[in-house]
Design a protein around this motif. Structure first.
Motif, PDB file in Angstrom:
ATOM      1  N   GLY A 124      -9.678  -0.014  -2.556  1.00  0.00           N
ATOM      2  CA  GLY A 124      -9.369  -0.911  -3.657  1.00  0.00           C
ATOM      3  C   GLY A 124      -8.880  -0.226  -4.918  1.00  0.00           C
ATOM      4  O   GLY A 124      -8.365  -0.890  -5.814  1.00  0.00           O
ATOM      5  N   ASP A 125      -9.042   1.097  -5.016  1.00  0.00           N
ATOM      6  CA  ASP A 125      -8.563   1.814  -6.201  1.00  0.00           C
ATOM      7  C   ASP A 125      -7.043   1.723  -6.293  1.00  0.00           C
ATOM      8  O   ASP A 125      -6.338   1.907  -5.299  1.00  0.00           O
ATOM      9  CB  ASP A 125      -8.967   3.289  -6.159  1.00  0.00           C
ATOM     10  CG  ASP A 125     -10.430   3.506  -6.474  1.00  0.00           C
ATOM     11  OD1 ASP A 125     -11.097   2.546  -6.889  1.00  0.00           O
ATOM     12  OD2 ASP A 125     -10.900   4.646  -6.296  1.00  0.00           O
ATOM     13  N   LYS A 126      -6.546   1.457  -7.468  1.00  0.00           N
ATOM     14  CA  LYS A 126      -5.095   1.387  -7.700  1.00  0.00           C
ATOM     15  C   LYS A 126      -4.534   2.735  -8.139  1.00  0.00           C
ATOM     16  O   LYS A 126      -3.344   2.997  -8.021  1.00  0.00           O
ATOM     17  CB  LYS A 126      -4.754   0.346  -8.768  1.00  0.00           C
ATOM     18  CG  LYS A 126      -5.386  -1.026  -8.561  1.00  0.00           C
ATOM     19  CD  LYS A 126      -4.948  -1.695  -7.273  1.00  0.00           C
ATOM     20  CE  LYS A 126      -5.511  -3.083  -7.115  1.00  0.00           C
ATOM     21  NZ  LYS A 126      -6.893  -3.163  -6.694  1.00  0.00           N
ATOM     22  N   THR A 127      -5.386   3.578  -8.691  1.00  0.00           N
ATOM     23  CA  THR A 127      -5.022   4.939  -9.087  1.00  0.00           C
ATOM     24  C   THR A 127      -6.176   5.859  -8.720  1.00  0.00           C
ATOM     25  O   THR A 127      -7.295   5.400  -8.461  1.00  0.00           O
ATOM     26  CB  THR A 127      -4.766   5.050 -10.607  1.00  0.00           C
ATOM     27  OG1 THR A 127      -5.952   4.655 -11.298  1.00  0.00           O
ATOM     28  CG2 THR A 127      -3.598   4.181 -11.043  1.00  0.00           C
TER      29      THR A 127
END
Length: 144
Positions: A124-127
């Motif tokens: 789920g991390d975008k960065t």
């Protein structure tokens, strides 16, 4: 009736994240999300006769810090090192933090080493960003 020159409070516009520039290893760091640095002097009160201190004593000075960079910034630093080298093998280097806003300018400097590098990422991390501890050598020079 308030005029355009009336301040909301006595400070006016205050410093924020967009008020600082961090320079290390001879370049301004753009892929930074967090910076921490502080110092303190070990102190204790000296007691004598009665209930109140009669003086104080000082011990050692300590400075510490941490920096959080995006993976792309870490990778850029890593590419500048020989294959197999870690961040902890970079020689001590100056870090310059400049604050500038509303005509106010201030600069703090200190010499540091990066203690290590890692990766922390989850679904789920975008960065991807990683926080590394800094070993600060010498003292933090405030407002130089």
């Amino acid at each position: 009736m308030a005029t355009a020159s009336t301040l909301i409070n006595k400070f006016g516009k205050m410093a924020g994240w967009n008020s600082i520039t961090v320079n290390m290893l001879a370049r301004d760091i753009e892929g930074i999300t967090e910076l921490e640095y502080d110092d303190n002097m070990d102190m204790e009160v000296a007691r004598g006769q009665g209930a109140y201190p009669v003086g104080y004593g000082e011990g050692n000075y300590e400075a510490k810090g941490a920096i959080t960079l995006y993976l792309e910034e870490w990778n850029g630093l890593q590419k500048s090192l020989p294959p197999g080298y870690g961040m902890h093998q970079i020689a001590p280097f100056p870090i310059v933090v400049e604050y500038e806003y509303e005509g106010f300018k201030m600069r703090d400097t200190f010499v540091a080493k990066i203690k290590g590098r890692g990766v922390a990422v989850k679904q789920g991390d975008k960065t991807i960003a990683y926080k590394a501890d800094l070993m600060i050598l010498g003292k933090i020079l405030w407002n130089v």
